[in-house]
Enzyme design. Structure first.
Site, PDB file in Angstrom:
ATOM      1  N   ASP A 191      -6.608   7.925  -0.196  1.00 12.14           N
ATOM      2  CA  ASP A 191      -6.194   6.977   0.598  1.00 12.14           C
ATOM      3  C   ASP A 191      -5.047   7.629   1.366  1.00 12.14           C
ATOM      4  O   ASP A 191      -4.139   8.343   0.923  1.00 12.14           O
ATOM      5  CB  ASP A 191      -5.870   5.478  -0.207  1.00 12.14           C
ATOM      6  CG  ASP A 191      -6.802   4.968  -0.846  1.00 12.14           C
ATOM      7  OD1 ASP A 191      -7.877   5.111  -0.484  1.00 12.14           O
ATOM      8  OD2 ASP A 191      -6.537   4.625  -1.870  1.00 12.14           O
ATOM      9  N   GLU A 214       0.797  -1.190  -0.067  1.00 12.35           N
ATOM     10  CA  GLU A 214       0.031  -0.034  -0.005  1.00 12.35           C
ATOM     11  C   GLU A 214       0.623   1.359   0.069  1.00 12.35           C
ATOM     12  O   GLU A 214       0.366   2.340  -0.930  1.00 12.35           O
ATOM     13  CB  GLU A 214      -0.935  -0.082   0.995  1.00 12.35           C
ATOM     14  CG  GLU A 214      -2.011  -1.163   1.286  1.00 12.35           C
ATOM     15  CD  GLU A 214      -3.357  -0.590  -0.029  1.00 12.35           C
ATOM     16  OE1 GLU A 214      -2.833   0.556  -0.625  1.00 12.35           O
ATOM     17  OE2 GLU A 214      -4.211  -1.457  -0.058  1.00 12.35           O
TER      18      GLU A 214
END
Length: 147
Positions: free
Chosen positions: A71, A53
């Site tokens: 995000d 990520e």
């Protein structure tokens, strides 16, 4: 005077970059914050997730044009569902936290939110985990870290 200005700009750029954890440093931190085995998810899985990520970077931030959300942080927690950034339309803020808190070098709040997400949706809530970690040997993520 010019040297002081340049030094100030350099220090500012370092402060904005945030923290990129070393692999074993992050493994120990996540273990200390109670993620090892949390809801049946191994520490190696959390490490793989964080690598996929954010590359272990607390300041990672990625905009999603489709959902008009962003995000945030080491686990790339989404502003549509889990945090409040003050600009995402119809945001839910399921973790009850500001998105900026997820960008801090101290990842305590990011871990607390990740625990909430995995409790409600499982580790498959993260696309990076599905694409990069599921059904793979993840031992290298914690090997030699003493965790």
């Amino acid at each position: 005077m010019k040297a002081l200005l340049i030094l100030g700009l350099l220090l500012l750029s370092v402060a904005v970059q945030g923290k990129t954890f070393k692999r074993c440093e992050l493994a120990k931190t996540l273990k200390n914050l109670g993620l090892a085995g949390y809801k049946g998810v191994s520490l190696a899985n959390w490490m793989c997730l964080a690598k996929g990520e954010s590359n272990y970077n607390t300041q990672a931030k990625n905009y999603n044009p489709g959902s008009k959300s962003t995000d945030y942080g080491i686990f790339q927690i989404n502003s549509k569902w889990w945090c409040n950034d003050g600009k995402t339309p119809k945001a839910v803020n399921g973790c009850g936290v500001s998105c900026s808190a997820l960008l801090k070098d101290d990842i305590t709040q990011a871990v607390a939110c990740a625990k909430k997400i995995v409790s409600q949706q499982g580790i498959t809530a993260w696309v990076a985990w599905k694409n990069k970690c599921r059904n793979r040997d993840l031992t290298s993520y914690v090997k030699g870290c003493g965790v």
